[in-house]
Scaffold this motif. Structure first.
Motif, mmCIF file in Angstrom:
data_model
loop_
_atom_site.group_PDB
_atom_site.id
_atom_site.type_symbol
_atom_site.label_atom_id
_atom_site.label_comp_id
_atom_site.label_asym_id
_atom_site.label_seq_id
_atom_site.Cartn_x
_atom_site.Cartn_y
_atom_site.Cartn_z
ATOM 1 N N ALA A 92 0.827 -1.207 0.000
ATOM 2 C CA ALA A 92 0.000 0.000 0.000
ATOM 3 C C ALA A 92 0.862 1.259 0.000
ATOM 4 C CB ALA A 92 -0.934 -0.006 1.206
ATOM 5 N N PHE A 101 -2.882 4.637 -4.746
ATOM 6 C CA PHE A 101 -3.468 4.341 -3.436
ATOM 7 C C PHE A 101 -4.949 4.697 -3.502
ATOM 8 C CE2 PHE A 101 -3.893 5.569 1.241
ATOM 9 C CZ PHE A 101 -3.841 4.260 1.699
ATOM 10 N N MET A 106 -7.215 -1.157 -3.656
ATOM 11 C CA MET A 106 -7.095 -1.709 -2.314
ATOM 12 C C MET A 106 -8.057 -2.877 -2.116
ATOM 13 S SD MET A 106 -4.748 0.222 -0.993
ATOM 14 C CE MET A 106 -4.819 0.202 0.789
ATOM 15 N N THR A 109 -6.871 -5.924 -4.036
ATOM 16 C CA THR A 109 -5.732 -6.511 -3.324
ATOM 17 C C THR A 109 -6.201 -7.354 -2.148
ATOM 18 O OG1 THR A 109 -4.339 -4.621 -3.927
ATOM 19 C CG2 THR A 109 -3.584 -5.994 -2.103
ATOM 20 N N LEU A 175 -5.883 8.555 0.774
ATOM 21 C CA LEU A 175 -6.720 7.635 0.007
ATOM 22 C C LEU A 175 -7.648 8.402 -0.924
ATOM 23 C CD1 LEU A 175 -7.517 4.614 -0.357
ATOM 24 C CD2 LEU A 175 -9.294 5.006 1.368
ATOM 25 N N GLY A 200 -5.928 2.022 5.468
ATOM 26 C CA GLY A 200 -6.458 2.373 4.158
ATOM 27 C C GLY A 200 -7.301 1.268 3.560
ATOM 28 N N TYR A 201 -6.930 0.004 3.810
ATOM 29 C CA TYR A 201 -7.742 -1.115 3.324
ATOM 30 C C TYR A 201 -9.128 -1.077 3.951
ATOM 31 C CZ TYR A 201 -3.475 -3.272 1.403
ATOM 32 O OH TYR A 201 -2.331 -3.532 0.692
ATOM 33 N N ALA A 204 -11.190 1.861 2.593
ATOM 34 C CA ALA A 204 -11.613 1.625 1.215
ATOM 35 C C ALA A 204 -12.735 0.603 1.114
ATOM 36 C CB ALA A 204 -10.422 1.152 0.384
#
Length: 672
Positions: A92, A101, A106, A109, A175, A200-201, A204
């Motif tokens: 990331a 990003f 995300m 992934t 993000l 961030g995952y 998102a």
């Protein structure tokens, strides 16, 4: 021999009808009893499981390759999962460097990592089933119960001050933009934030509460890492007590429900040491050191403080292992660890180097340079009640910091619990076999160097957690020895004493904030609105900021460093910095000049929060928020706020205003 009773036969059509009827009945029953609570809990648990599978998918094969194992043993699972978290964080970070990003990437992934994780579980299920000690001791079940009790509060929106200030604020802004960008007046934006990339995952996919779950997950991993170290050092009983000593530390219970950095640093730091014990103790492998180096790099990429409380102790702890190898092999092992550590850390150093010319900015400015900032470890130590670094009292306090801060804790996440002072001295006298002496030396070196390093810096309990992961193996060995004594009086005395201490520690979960979160989890009427209003002082103007400002607006926050939950572009300042309005008023500038300078920065609006100004002044070590200005300069700021800013929302103590013409009244300003 007794005969088996025949199983009654039910026609298949009746079975299918009952199933269909049950589904319809549940749907009709939804109005009779709310299902919201069950769904919230199910969603939280599902996300924790989903995240665990993602980390296993990202790190399982790497762990097996470096540890030279075909299967991941239960004892090694936390190391493998934390390796996966490091891989996801590093990936990331690279995405943020190259403007990728972004939420869709995300999510893809995550899904890919989970898919691989499911395959890992399928392959290793037989060995995973043997991971829990049978039967689990009572203290282990108590730890499980306390941990489960925290799960309902994880689904509430995050409100912790530092979380909204930078832990979640900057990842959310990055993000939204798809890449890193500077907040020049906020020193915390230059901190490495590998854990923030993991948040961030969550941002998102499931939202901010998912980031809280990830930090809680790190707490579980840190506890399991303590158990893993305890198992290697003293066996199953030591493992359970090590997990209890760490997991039931009040500071751990408190910060586990915040989306911050502390438990990520603790988990990665503890795993970096545990990785060194994966192979033969008298002949460490390059794979072990590579894995340890990578986990160390993840730790350093999560918090600058880790250079003192993880890096130095880990170097010291590796010496007993390296002493068993020839010099040439030792150099090769150190080199493999150093190279692996650069992968997660280097992107952050390069980012800061490009932005400021100082890879470790905002620190070491006297040596490495960079824009001036008022952030300083020494100043912060003085502000929270420490002594002047370098003084005799500072040196004495550093040595006895564990005892001092157990009895006189500092700040948020500040409670250590009395069990460390009780058990660590006893652990000195616990004797192990010859084969365990290398690991015993390593554990003690890490613990002692870590305690001293922490004592020389900001002595907040949550900053000590990486050291306590390792110290838990020692404390666990002492606890297991005391409660297993052959003398009944000793055995039962310490069972009662340690049980009382751990139960007392566990009451930390009943904080005011957690009780408010339970109301949110229970779906009580207006509970979330009241919760947000109570804990976020700028909450009442969020709707105006996010939905009612014109397109292209940019807001300067005055007296308020937190910017999470705010969607519009902002100019924020860390609370240690002299406010921008004070700097603009210096040197005889006029109110019109202040307005013009802000326009040149692209600022169109102000948000002024007088609720937070006393805290900002206290952090800066000054009398009031406007300190540093003369009477004339205060008059200029007052004129600017009254004549050049038109209030558009808020009250007399919290308001949003548009920079406009001087002939339009701004309403109720804040008087400097």
């Amino acid at each position: 021999m007794a005969k088996h009773e025949p199983v009654p036969h039910v026609p298949e059509v009746v079975i299918f009808a009952a199933a269909a009827g049950g589904a319809v009945l549940l749907w009709l029953y939804r109005d009779a009893m709310s299902v919201d609570i069950a769904l919230r809990l199910l969603l939280t648990v599902s996300w924790l499981g989903f995240w665990t599978l993602a980390t296993l998918g990202a790190g399982g094969s790497i762990f097996r390759m470096l540890s030279q194992r075909d299967q991941i043993a239960p004892m090694d699972m936390p190391i493998a999962l934390l390796t996966g978290a490091g891989v996801l964080a590093t990936f990331a970070t690279i995405l943020a460097l190259v403007d990728l990003f972004r939420a869709p990437i995300m999510i893809v992934t995550l899904i890919a990592a989970v898919t691989v994780g499911v395959r890992e579980v399928w392959k290793g299920w037989p060995i995973l089933k043997s991971g829990v000690p049978q039967p689990l001791p009572l203290v282990g079940w108590f730890l499980v119960v306390v941990t489960v009790c925290l799960i309902p509060v994880l689904g509430a929106p995050p409100v912790m001050y530092d979380t909204l200030n930078y832990h979640l604020a900057f990842p959310s802004h990055w993000l939204a933009a798809g890449h890193f960008f500077e907040f020049p007046r906020h020193g915390f934006s230059y901190y490495p934030s590998s854990y923030g990339m993991l948040y961030g995952y969550a941002l998102a996919s499931v939202g901010p509460w998912g980031a809280t779950c990830i930090h809680f997950w790190f707490g579980v991993m840190a506890t399991l890492t303590a158990a893993s170290l305890g198992a290697r050092f003293g066996g199953p009983k030591t493992a359970v007590w090590a997990a209890a000593c760490f997991g039931l530390t009040p500071a751990v219970l408190e910060v586990s429900t915040y989306a911050t950095a502390d438990l990520a640093v603790a988990a990665w730091g503890g795993a970096a040491l545990a990785a060194l014990f994966l192979g033969p103790r008298r002949r460490p492998t390059a794979g072990q050191f590579t894995l340890s180096g990578f986990l160390l790099g993840c730790t350093l990429a999560a918090k600058y403080l880790a250079f003192a409380i993880v890096f130095l102790p880990l170097v010291a702890a590796s010496i007993p292992l390296l002493m068993t190898s020839p010099m040439r092999r030792t150099i090769r092992l150190i080199g493999s660890a150093a190279v692996a550590a650069t992968f997660p850390l280097l992107p952050w150093l390069l980012r800061n180097l490009v932005w400021t010319g100082n890879p470790l900015y905002p620190y070491l400015q006297g040596i490495l340079g960079g824009p001036h900032t008022e952030m300083s470890v020494g100043i912060h130590m003085m502000q929270i009640g420490g002594n002047q670094p370098g003084s005799l009292t500072w040196a004495i306090q550093s040595i006895f910091a564990l005892g001092l801060r157990t009895l006189e804790p500092l700040g948020q996440g500040g409670l250590l619990g009395p069990h460390w002072l009780l058990l660590l001295p006893v652990a000195v006298f616990v004797r192990r076999g010859v084969d365990d002496r290398v690991s015993q030396k390593s554990l003690w070196l890490f613990t002692i160097i870590g305690l001293v390093a922490w004592g020389t810096l900001v002595q907040m309990a949550r900053f000590l957690l990486p050291v306590l992961v390792v110290a838990a193996a020692l404390a666990g060995s002492a606890a297991a020895t005391l409660v297993s004594s052959k003398r009944g009086a000793i055995r039962w005395s310490f069972r009662c004493l340690l049980g009382f201490i751990l139960i007392w520690n566990s009451t930390m979960i009943a904080t005011t904030q957690n009780l408010d979160r339970l109301g949110v989890a229970a779906g009580l009427p207006d509970a979330e609105e009241q919760y947000m209003t109570r804990w976020i002082s700028y909450y009442s103007v969020l709707h105006h900021l996010n939905d009612e400002l014109p397109s292209g607006s940019k807001v300067l926050f005055v007296g308020e460093p937190r910017s999470f939950w705010v969607d519009v572009p902002v100019v924020v300042e860390d609370p240690f910095r002299t406010p921008l309005l004070v700097e603009l008023a210096a040197g005889g500038a006029s109110a019109q000049a202040i307005a013009q300078n802000l326009n040149n920065l692209g600022v169109t609006h102000l948000m002024v929060n007088t609720h937070e100004m006393p805290l900002a002044a206290r952090l800066r070590g000054v009398d009031d928020f406007w300190s540093g200005t003369s009477l004339a300069e205060r008059a200029v700021i007052h004129e600017f706020l009254t004549r050049w800013v038109i209030r558009t929302a808020g009250s007399s103590t919290l308001w949003v205003g548009r920079i406009g013409r001087p002939d339009v009244a701004a309403g109720s300003p804040v008087s400097p």
